[in-house]
Write a protein that holds these residues in place. Structure first.
Motif, PDB file in Angstrom:
ATOM      1  N   ASN A 121      13.091  -9.650 -36.544  1.00 35.23           N
ATOM      2  CA  ASN A 121      12.447  -8.871 -37.604  1.00 35.23           C
ATOM      3  C   ASN A 121      12.875  -7.406 -37.577  1.00 35.23           C
ATOM      4  OD1 ASN A 121      11.078  -8.333 -35.225  1.00 35.23           O
ATOM      5  ND2 ASN A 121       9.077  -8.225 -36.186  1.00 35.23           N
ATOM      6  N   LEU A 122      13.116  -6.857 -36.380  1.00 34.58           N
ATOM      7  CA  LEU A 122      13.589  -5.473 -36.298  1.00 34.58           C
ATOM      8  C   LEU A 122      15.009  -5.375 -36.841  1.00 34.58           C
ATOM      9  CD1 LEU A 122      13.297  -2.529 -35.458  1.00 34.58           C
ATOM     10  CD2 LEU A 122      14.054  -3.179 -33.151  1.00 34.58           C
ATOM     11  N   LEU A 123      15.860  -6.357 -36.505  1.00 32.59           N
ATOM     12  CA  LEU A 123      17.234  -6.361 -37.018  1.00 32.59           C
ATOM     13  C   LEU A 123      17.235  -6.383 -38.549  1.00 32.59           C
ATOM     14  CD1 LEU A 123      20.292  -6.586 -36.682  1.00 32.59           C
ATOM     15  CD2 LEU A 123      20.022  -9.071 -36.509  1.00 32.59           C
ATOM     16  N   ALA A 124      16.422  -7.253 -39.140  1.00 26.44           N
ATOM     17  CA  ALA A 124      16.356  -7.332 -40.599  1.00 26.44           C
ATOM     18  C   ALA A 124      15.829  -6.026 -41.185  1.00 26.44           C
ATOM     19  CB  ALA A 124      15.467  -8.507 -41.017  1.00 26.44           C
ATOM     20  N   ASP A 125      14.883  -5.406 -40.484  1.00 24.53           N
ATOM     21  CA  ASP A 125      14.286  -4.166 -40.989  1.00 24.53           C
ATOM     22  C   ASP A 125      15.304  -3.028 -41.027  1.00 24.53           C
ATOM     23  OD1 ASP A 125      12.332  -2.485 -41.939  1.00 24.53           O
ATOM     24  OD2 ASP A 125      11.551  -1.990 -39.958  1.00 24.53           O
ATOM     25  N   VAL A 160      25.731  -0.413 -32.041  1.00 21.41           N
ATOM     26  CA  VAL A 160      26.410  -1.708 -31.909  1.00 21.41           C
ATOM     27  C   VAL A 160      25.372  -2.819 -32.026  1.00 21.41           C
ATOM     28  CG1 VAL A 160      27.790  -3.218 -30.440  1.00 21.41           C
ATOM     29  CG2 VAL A 160      28.204  -0.736 -30.445  1.00 21.41           C
ATOM     30  N   ILE A 161      25.603  -3.728 -32.967  1.00 26.85           N
ATOM     31  CA  ILE A 161      24.739  -4.893 -33.147  1.00 26.85           C
ATOM     32  C   ILE A 161      25.543  -6.132 -32.764  1.00 26.85           C
ATOM     33  CG2 ILE A 161      23.415  -6.280 -34.787  1.00 26.85           C
ATOM     34  CD1 ILE A 161      23.058  -3.769 -36.476  1.00 26.85           C
ATOM     35  N   LYS A 162      24.974  -6.940 -31.901  1.00 24.90           N
ATOM     36  CA  LYS A 162      25.650  -8.168 -31.470  1.00 24.90           C
ATOM     37  C   LYS A 162      24.676  -9.327 -31.603  1.00 24.90           C
ATOM     38  CE  LYS A 162      28.089 -10.241 -27.506  1.00 24.90           C
ATOM     39  NZ  LYS A 162      28.572 -10.012 -26.124  1.00 24.90           N
ATOM     40  N   ILE A 222      19.965 -11.495 -29.868  1.00 22.92           N
ATOM     41  CA  ILE A 222      20.366 -10.328 -30.655  1.00 22.92           C
ATOM     42  C   ILE A 222      20.316  -9.118 -29.741  1.00 22.92           C
ATOM     43  CG2 ILE A 222      19.841  -8.883 -32.660  1.00 22.92           C
ATOM     44  CD1 ILE A 222      18.319 -11.312 -33.807  1.00 22.92           C
ATOM     45  N   TYR A 223      21.357  -8.284 -29.809  1.00 23.33           N
ATOM     46  CA  TYR A 223      21.405  -7.076 -28.985  1.00 23.33           C
ATOM     47  C   TYR A 223      21.645  -5.867 -29.881  1.00 23.33           C
ATOM     48  CZ  TYR A 223      22.031 -10.285 -25.034  1.00 23.33           C
ATOM     49  OH  TYR A 223      21.867 -11.276 -24.095  1.00 23.33           O
ATOM     50  N   PRO A 259      22.053   6.120 -40.550  1.00 22.40           N
ATOM     51  CA  PRO A 259      21.072   6.868 -41.351  1.00 22.40           C
ATOM     52  C   PRO A 259      19.841   7.252 -40.536  1.00 22.40           C
ATOM     53  CG  PRO A 259      21.843   4.919 -42.530  1.00 22.40           C
ATOM     54  CD  PRO A 259      22.373   4.812 -41.137  1.00 22.40           C
ATOM     55  N   GLU A 260      19.237   8.359 -40.892  1.00 27.07           N
ATOM     56  CA  GLU A 260      18.053   8.843 -40.186  1.00 27.07           C
ATOM     57  C   GLU A 260      16.907   7.843 -40.282  1.00 27.07           C
ATOM     58  OE1 GLU A 260      15.740  10.843 -37.751  1.00 27.07           O
ATOM     59  OE2 GLU A 260      17.849  11.344 -38.171  1.00 27.07           O
ATOM     60  N   SER A 261      16.804   7.139 -41.413  1.00 30.38           N
ATOM     61  CA  SER A 261      15.737   6.147 -41.560  1.00 30.38           C
ATOM     62  C   SER A 261      15.858   5.037 -40.520  1.00 30.38           C
ATOM     63  CB  SER A 261      15.771   5.542 -42.969  1.00 30.38           C
ATOM     64  OG  SER A 261      17.027   4.925 -43.217  1.00 30.38           O
ATOM     65  N   VAL A 262      17.106   4.654 -40.192  1.00 26.39           N
ATOM     66  CA  VAL A 262      17.323   3.627 -39.163  1.00 26.39           C
ATOM     67  C   VAL A 262      16.957   4.181 -37.789  1.00 26.39           C
ATOM     68  CG1 VAL A 262      19.064   2.217 -37.999  1.00 26.39           C
ATOM     69  CG2 VAL A 262      19.074   2.429 -40.500  1.00 26.39           C
ATOM     70  N   LYS A 263      17.362   5.412 -37.527  1.00 30.39           N
ATOM     71  CA  LYS A 263      17.028   6.030 -36.244  1.00 30.39           C
ATOM     72  C   LYS A 263      15.519   6.091 -36.045  1.00 30.39           C
ATOM     73  CE  LYS A 263      21.210   8.911 -35.999  1.00 30.39           C
ATOM     74  NZ  LYS A 263      21.738  10.302 -35.955  1.00 30.39           N
ATOM     75  N   GLN A 264      14.792   6.418 -37.108  1.00 29.73           N
ATOM     76  CA  GLN A 264      13.338   6.513 -37.008  1.00 29.73           C
ATOM     77  C   GLN A 264      12.734   5.148 -36.690  1.00 29.73           C
ATOM     78  OE1 GLN A 264      11.492   9.169 -36.895  1.00 29.73           O
ATOM     79  NE2 GLN A 264       9.621   7.962 -36.652  1.00 29.73           N
ATOM     80  N   LYS A 265      13.229   4.105 -37.334  1.00 29.99           N
ATOM     81  CA  LYS A 265      12.731   2.755 -37.054  1.00 29.99           C
ATOM     82  C   LYS A 265      13.003   2.351 -35.611  1.00 29.99           C
ATOM     83  CE  LYS A 265      13.162   1.126 -41.821  1.00 29.99           C
ATOM     84  NZ  LYS A 265      13.888   0.258 -42.769  1.00 29.99           N
ATOM     85  N   LEU A 266      14.173   2.744 -35.092  1.00 31.34           N
ATOM     86  CA  LEU A 266      14.510   2.432 -33.700  1.00 31.34           C
ATOM     87  C   LEU A 266      13.587   3.186 -32.748  1.00 31.34           C
ATOM     88  CD1 LEU A 266      18.415   2.422 -33.878  1.00 31.34           C
ATOM     89  CD2 LEU A 266      16.912   0.460 -33.610  1.00 31.34           C
TER      90      LEU A 266
END
Length: 564
Positions: free
Chosen positions: A114-118, A91-93, A104-105, A72-79
């Motif tokens: 906190n970024l992963l949870a967000d 990819v989340i590891k 966490i990768y 989602p674009e919202s996730v891309k913006q947070k990244l």
């Protein structure tokens, strides 16, 4: 959506890989086989807290990897905001270690929890098997109404205004309390400050007075001693100054004969000058040391006053002067506090009015949404096999409690969520008046109500992947098929991953995974397998049948799978 999930050394799972697809993905298996572990693993890569107890016995690390496509674009913006590469697929590891060095990768780069949870909050929603019990807590009802109405921004704004009000109210309350205390202490402080000020103390005074007292006590002795010295040095024919002066004349004559005596003559001349200066000093001191009647008494009175103040304030003169400065500062602070109070009261009044007005606007939005929520939820519930259900959103007042401004006024209690007290009422039976849902709903009714609410709430969101863990709890028969159809509807808008024990739901799956527990060489492990069509028939037959699966059961399973 979630395309691939890999799990290694996680509880009883030694290694498992799931390739998930769009639509409805179903996990089935015997109780205790480890189905919910799959969802727990997804919770790990969604930012849940984790314990090393989840690491498989005998192993040092557990690993969970998830691959998401169409991020989602919202996730891309947070990244982007976190300075991470925006990759699709993502990819989340997550690695859990017994040593405590968990990592966490995100697409190969180390990532904070906190970024992963967000980002996961915009990627995956996990609906646990006990979540419907939240409906038994009326305080959770308002959040469901807000989610349906899309009031997240309004609630966030309300929360900010409430926190501002709370902060200003705390400041005002503390200022009032402090001001009142200082007002009570003002008279005592003023008397204290006046007493010290009138004493006109200064550092070192006590030591100087003590020295003067010592002189006055021995004035006669000092005077007589000075006179005796004056007589010895200067008075009489045999005075030292006269005799040394006469010899000084002679030594200068001798030095004129032999220059070698000149240094000695200089010493004699210097000694004579010093004796004359000593005599002058004794004379001046004797003139000054004369005893003055009443001087000692005045001095002792002053020392007595200083000692009284030292006892009273339990300190030295310097400490008493410090107390005076502190008293003056407190009196000035009291004056400033009285001057600042109107500004604090104006700030509080503004924050109070702003917060209550925001709560009023939010209440109107909720009242409007509640009517729509009632209509749509009753429609959803009817489709889930409860056709005569009446559902209501009631707004309650705390009429049994006295006003406690600024948070409780006229039966309305202001919180971060506004001033509404919301509770769901329902009646599943014709002719029965609606009653509090938390008090009369059965387990099966709760499951269907929560599913209906989720279908409404999630239908308006953009979370691509939804996980349901045994949402079918408490239902069976024809209702189970209706629940499955509802999940199928949700899966038309989202990727759905569902753990279920009901064949009616499993038969509707777009992708079906069987979870099995195996024992090999004395070790238990959980295996996950994506089923082909015939394997699906066999699995659903197992779910339909008992200990013995008959041909009739197989035919029934085939009809369910091929007629979906």
């Amino acid at each position: 959506m979630l395309r691939e999930l890999r799990i290694k050394n996680f509880a009883v799972i030694d290694e498992a890989a799931l390739e998930l697809g769009p639509g409805l993905n179903v996990l089935t298996g015997e109780t205790g086989a480890g189905k919910s572990l799959i969802l727990n693993a997804l919770g790990i890569v969604s930012g849940d807290r984790v314990s090393s107890d989840l690491i498989r016995h005998g192993e040092d690390e557990a690993t969970v990897e998830a691959l998401f496509e169409e991020v989602p674009e919202s996730v891309k913006q947070k990244l982007r905001e976190a300075d991470f590469a925006v990759d699709d697929p993502l990819v989340i590891k997550r690695i859990v270690s017994r040593s405590g060095r968990n990592r966490i990768y995100l697409s190969g780069s180390l990532c904070p929890l906190n970024l992963l949870a967000d980002i996961s909050s915009s990627t995956v929603h996990i609906y646990g098997q006990h979540e419907h019990h939240e409906l038994l807590r009326p305080e959770t009802h308002i959040a469901l109404l807000d989610a349906f109405a899309g009031l997240a921004d309004s609630v966030s704004g309300m929360s900010a205004k409430f926190r501002t009000l709370n902060s200003v109210w705390q400041s005002l309350s503390q200022a009032r309390e402090l001001l009142e205390k200082r007002r009570k202490d003002k008279a005592a402080l003023a008397l204290q400050g006046e007493e010290i000020a009138n004493a006109r103390l200064w550092p070192g005074e006590e030591e100087e007075l003590q020295a003067k007292k010592n002189v006055l006590l021995h004035a006669e002795k000092l005077y007589q001693g000075c006179l005796e010295g004056h007589e010895l040095l200067y008075e009489g024919e045999n005075a030292l100054v006269g005799r040394l002066g006469r010899y000084g004349t002679k030594i200068r004559e001798l030095a004129a004969i032999d220059n070698g005596l000149q240094p000695t003559a200089d010493l004699v001349e210097g000694a004579l000058a010093q004796l004359e200066e000593a005599n002058s000093g004794l004379r001046r001191y004797a003139e000054r040391v004369h005893f003055e009647p009443g001087a000692l008494e005045q001095l002792e009175d002053r020392l007595a006053e200083i000692h009284r103040l030292k006892r009273k304030y339990n300190g030295r003169v310097e400490d008493i002067l410090a107390i005076q400065a502190a008293v003056e500062s407190q009196l000035e602070s009291l004056q400033r506090g009285e001057e600042e109070m109107p500004a604090l009261e104006r700030a509080f009044e503004s924050a109070r009015q702003t917060a209550w007005e925001a709560a009023g606007v939010l209440a109107q939005e909720r009242q409007k949404a509640a009517k729509q929520f009632k209509r749509q939820l009753e429609k959803e519930i009817k489709s889930l096999g409860m056709p005569e259900t009446i559902f209501e959103v009631r707004f309650l007042d705390l009429t049994d409690k006295e006003d406690d401004p600024p948070y409780l006024v006229g039966g309305k209690k202001l919180t971060e969520q506004g001033s509404d007290q919301v509770e769901f009422y329902f009646s599943p039976n014709p002719g029965e008046p609606p009653k509090p849902l938390a008090k009369i709903a059965s387990g099966g009714e709760l499951s269907r109500l929560m599913l209906a609410m989720k279908a409404l709430v999630l239908g308006t969101g953009d979370i691509p992947t939804l996980l349901f863990d045994e949402v079918d709890a408490g239902v069976g028969g024809g209702v189970a098929e209706i629940v499955g159809q509802k999940l199928k509807q949700v899966a038309a808008r989202h990727q759905v991953i569902c753990v279920t024990h009901l064949p009616q739901i499993a038969a509707l799956a777009d992708s079906h995974y069987a979870v099995r527990k195996e024992i090999s060489r004395g070790r238990t492990s959980t295996k996950v397998k994506k089923l082909k069509e015939q394997e699906r028939v066999e699995e659903i037959a197992r779910m339909l049948g008992g200990v013995k699966i008959t041909d009739k059961t197989i035919r029934h399973a085939e009809e369910m799978v091929r007629g979906k």
